[in-house]
Design a protein around this motif. Structure first.
Motif, PDB file in Angstrom:
ATOM      1  N   ALA A  73      27.937 -15.475 -21.885  1.00 10.05           N
ATOM      2  CA  ALA A  73      28.165 -14.274 -21.169  1.00 10.05           C
ATOM      3  C   ALA A  73      29.518 -13.930 -21.367  1.00 10.05           C
ATOM      4  CB  ALA A  73      27.845 -14.150 -19.704  1.00 10.05           C
ATOM      5  N   ASP A  74      30.386 -14.694 -21.482  1.00 11.73           N
ATOM      6  CA  ASP A  74      31.819 -14.531 -21.431  1.00 11.73           C
ATOM      7  C   ASP A  74      32.078 -14.016 -22.919  1.00 11.73           C
ATOM      8  OD1 ASP A  74      34.578 -14.690 -20.753  1.00 11.73           O
ATOM      9  OD2 ASP A  74      35.115 -16.739 -21.162  1.00 11.73           O
ATOM     10  N   ALA A  75      31.429 -14.661 -23.817  1.00  8.14           N
ATOM     11  CA  ALA A  75      31.752 -14.322 -25.467  1.00  8.14           C
ATOM     12  C   ALA A  75      31.141 -12.613 -25.433  1.00  8.14           C
ATOM     13  CB  ALA A  75      30.966 -15.023 -26.200  1.00  8.14           C
ATOM     14  N   LEU A  76      30.193 -12.456 -24.687  1.00 10.18           N
ATOM     15  CA  LEU A  76      29.728 -11.012 -24.836  1.00 10.18           C
ATOM     16  C   LEU A  76      30.625 -10.054 -24.213  1.00 10.18           C
ATOM     17  CD1 LEU A  76      25.895 -11.598 -24.080  1.00 10.18           C
ATOM     18  CD2 LEU A  76      26.977 -11.245 -26.254  1.00 10.18           C
ATOM     19  N   ARG A  77      31.534 -10.272 -23.212  1.00 10.66           N
ATOM     20  CA  ARG A  77      32.311  -9.402 -22.524  1.00 10.66           C
ATOM     21  C   ARG A  77      33.200  -9.197 -23.633  1.00 10.66           C
ATOM     22  NH1 ARG A  77      35.312 -11.302 -19.051  1.00 10.66           N
ATOM     23  NH2 ARG A  77      35.964  -9.241 -18.448  1.00 10.66           N
ATOM     24  N   GLU A  78      33.690 -10.110 -24.390  1.00 15.72           N
ATOM     25  CA  GLU A  78      34.834  -9.656 -25.532  1.00 15.72           C
ATOM     26  C   GLU A  78      34.467  -8.704 -26.581  1.00 15.72           C
ATOM     27  OE1 GLU A  78      37.810 -10.560 -24.789  1.00 15.72           O
ATOM     28  OE2 GLU A  78      37.181 -11.825 -22.971  1.00 15.72           O
ATOM     29  N   GLU A  96      24.610 -23.239  -7.627  1.00 16.70           N
ATOM     30  CA  GLU A  96      25.938 -23.514  -7.720  1.00 16.70           C
ATOM     31  C   GLU A  96      27.074 -22.669  -8.864  1.00 16.70           C
ATOM     32  OE1 GLU A  96      24.862 -26.942 -10.568  1.00 16.70           O
ATOM     33  OE2 GLU A  96      23.767 -25.879  -8.819  1.00 16.70           O
ATOM     34  N   HIS A  97      26.305 -22.016  -9.757  1.00 12.23           N
ATOM     35  CA  HIS A  97      27.053 -21.059 -10.619  1.00 12.23           C
ATOM     36  C   HIS A  97      26.983 -19.708 -10.167  1.00 12.23           C
ATOM     37  CE1 HIS A  97      27.384 -24.599 -13.370  1.00 12.23           C
ATOM     38  NE2 HIS A  97      26.229 -24.840 -13.533  1.00 12.23           N
ATOM     39  N   ALA A  98      26.505 -19.495  -8.997  1.00 11.96           N
ATOM     40  CA  ALA A  98      26.256 -18.059  -8.755  1.00 11.96           C
ATOM     41  C   ALA A  98      27.717 -17.146  -8.790  1.00 11.96           C
ATOM     42  CB  ALA A  98      25.666 -17.840  -7.365  1.00 11.96           C
ATOM     43  N   LEU A  99      28.840 -17.738  -8.050  1.00 12.30           N
ATOM     44  CA  LEU A  99      29.997 -17.065  -7.949  1.00 12.30           C
ATOM     45  C   LEU A  99      30.581 -16.863  -9.234  1.00 12.30           C
ATOM     46  CD1 LEU A  99      32.154 -15.647  -6.193  1.00 12.30           C
ATOM     47  CD2 LEU A  99      33.182 -17.894  -6.250  1.00 12.30           C
ATOM     48  N   ARG A 100      30.542 -17.797 -10.365  1.00 12.77           N
ATOM     49  CA  ARG A 100      30.908 -17.570 -11.597  1.00 12.77           C
ATOM     50  C   ARG A 100      29.999 -16.400 -12.351  1.00 12.77           C
ATOM     51  NH1 ARG A 100      33.627 -16.513 -15.312  1.00 12.77           N
ATOM     52  NH2 ARG A 100      34.093 -18.045 -17.061  1.00 12.77           N
ATOM     53  N   ALA A 101      28.826 -16.429 -12.238  1.00 16.77           N
ATOM     54  CA  ALA A 101      28.165 -15.443 -12.792  1.00 16.77           C
ATOM     55  C   ALA A 101      28.388 -14.223 -12.415  1.00 16.77           C
ATOM     56  CB  ALA A 101      26.501 -15.694 -12.647  1.00 16.77           C
ATOM     57  N   PHE A 102      28.708 -13.731 -11.294  1.00 20.00           N
ATOM     58  CA  PHE A 102      28.883 -12.381 -10.674  1.00 20.00           C
ATOM     59  C   PHE A 102      30.301 -11.960 -11.269  1.00 20.00           C
ATOM     60  CE2 PHE A 102      25.554 -13.287  -7.795  1.00 20.00           C
ATOM     61  CZ  PHE A 102      24.596 -12.465  -8.183  1.00 20.00           C
ATOM     62  N   GLU A 103      31.069 -13.024 -11.415  1.00 16.83           N
ATOM     63  CA  GLU A 103      32.442 -12.614 -11.701  1.00 16.83           C
ATOM     64  C   GLU A 103      32.636 -12.207 -13.495  1.00 16.83           C
ATOM     65  OE1 GLU A 103      34.822 -16.190 -11.348  1.00 16.83           O
ATOM     66  OE2 GLU A 103      35.436 -15.876  -9.446  1.00 16.83           O
ATOM     67  N   LEU A 104      31.392 -12.532 -14.097  1.00 15.98           N
ATOM     68  CA  LEU A 104      31.043 -12.134 -15.248  1.00 15.98           C
ATOM     69  C   LEU A 104      30.244 -10.889 -15.389  1.00 15.98           C
ATOM     70  CD1 LEU A 104      30.465 -15.706 -16.926  1.00 15.98           C
ATOM     71  CD2 LEU A 104      32.352 -14.291 -17.563  1.00 15.98           C
ATOM     72  N   ASP A 105      30.134 -10.001 -14.330  1.00 16.86           N
ATOM     73  CA  ASP A 105      29.556  -8.959 -14.335  1.00 16.86           C
ATOM     74  C   ASP A 105      28.051  -9.208 -14.537  1.00 16.86           C
ATOM     75  OD1 ASP A 105      31.856  -7.618 -13.620  1.00 16.86           O
ATOM     76  OD2 ASP A 105      31.947  -6.962 -16.112  1.00 16.86           O
ATOM     77  N   ALA A 106      27.426 -10.313 -14.053  1.00 16.61           N
ATOM     78  CA  ALA A 106      25.854 -10.312 -14.011  1.00 16.61           C
ATOM     79  C   ALA A 106      25.274  -9.444 -12.763  1.00 16.61           C
ATOM     80  CB  ALA A 106      25.461 -11.713 -13.633  1.00 16.61           C
ATOM     81  N   ILE A 107      24.132  -8.827 -13.339  1.00 22.80           N
ATOM     82  CA  ILE A 107      23.354  -7.976 -12.297  1.00 22.80           C
ATOM     83  C   ILE A 107      23.021  -8.736 -11.077  1.00 22.80           C
ATOM     84  CG2 ILE A 107      21.670  -6.299 -12.013  1.00 22.80           C
ATOM     85  CD1 ILE A 107      22.669  -5.028 -14.646  1.00 22.80           C
TER      86      ILE A 107
END
Length: 277
Positions: A73-78, A96-107
């Motif tokens: 997801a981080d690579a796709l943002r670039e 446990e990764h939910a917060l990080r996921a939404f920082e990456l603009d996950a819906i």
């Protein structure tokens, strides 16, 4: 009969049985409908497919051998694409990764075993996001045409659906947008509004007037007042990750501080220098 085209979905999961079950769940969803156009067992396969094809949604497992879903997801943002990035919904057995996921603009963020009703709700959010993106692009084209015709560009606005109440906020009044789990906060000098949307979409639409200072924050350059190094514990958002060095920017009118990622420090300094010129 529903004439709306189904959402085009890329399934990314290293477990064949998990992909099979998700495909079956998607076939059972009716409003909106969804169609699996491709599958990938690894992040590298998904990235290779996306270089040649387009889809509306990537259903993305977090934990996979090699690069994981968060790294993909981080690579796709670039990546930049004329049609914009696909929406991302993470699917994982762990939360446990939910917060990080939404920082990456996950819906959305689905936990296994995924229920059909929960998947249907995520698809509805994707469809709404795509409709908002299309409307924003149409509005931008209209505004660009009006500017070319000599009309004032100050009519540029952001439409906010705040708890069912539509509100037009002039872009000139916006101090920053900040990602807060599943939603965005729009901050002006007078108020904070909660809205749906994507920082990536806003960044593309608003152009050079705004600066991405952190994964979770898009700031108006005119609102940047000060850049300082602080102890990481001074701000909750500076704990670990990109903000571990403790850089933060002060926002005009509200005197709030937002975390600045290490790679954006130089861009913030440049914005400050331009404002002083």
């Amino acid at each position: 009969m529903n004439a709306t085209p189904p959402l085009k979905v890329l399934l990314v999961d290293d477990e064949p049985l998990a992909r099979l079950r998700m495909r079956s769940l998607l076939e059972a969803c009716v409003d909106p409908r969804a169609e699996v156009v491709a599958e990938a067992a690894a992040a590298s396969q998904a990235q290779a497919w996306l270089r040649e094809h387009a889809c509306d949604l990537v259903l993305l497992d977090v934990q996979m051998p090699g690069p994981d879903g968060l790294q993909l997801a981080d690579a796709l943002r670039e990546r930049t694409a004329p049609t914009g990035l696909p929406a991302i919904v993470f699917v994982t057995a762990h939360a446990e990764h939910a917060l990080r996921a939404f920082e990456l603009d996950a819906i959305d963020y689905l936990t296994k075993p995924v229920r059909r009703e929960r998947l249907q709700a995520a698809l509805a959010r994707v469809a709404q996001r795509l409709a908002e993106r299309a409307a924003a692009q149409a509005q931008l084209q209209q505004q660009q045409g009006a500017t070319a015709g000599g009309e004032a560009a100050s009519a540029d606005v952001v439409i906010v659906n705040d708890r069912g109440r539509l509100q037009r906020v002039p872009v000139a009044e916006v101090l920053y947008f900040k990602a807060e789990l599943k939603y965005l906060t729009l901050r002006t000098a007078q108020q904070s509004l909660v809205m749906d949307g994507s920082l990536s979409d806003l960044e593309q639409r608003l152009g050079e007037r705004f600066l991405r200072v952190h994964r979770n924050a898009l700031v108006a350059k005119a609102a940047v007042r000060e850049l300082e190094r602080h102890a990481p514990t001074d701000f909750a958002e500076l704990e670990g990750g990109e903000g571990a060095e403790g850089w933060a920017v002060r926002i005009a009118h509200v005197n709030e501080w937002l975390a600045v990622s290490r790679r954006q420090v130089a861009a913030v300094r440049e914005a400050l220098a331009q404002g002083a010129a």
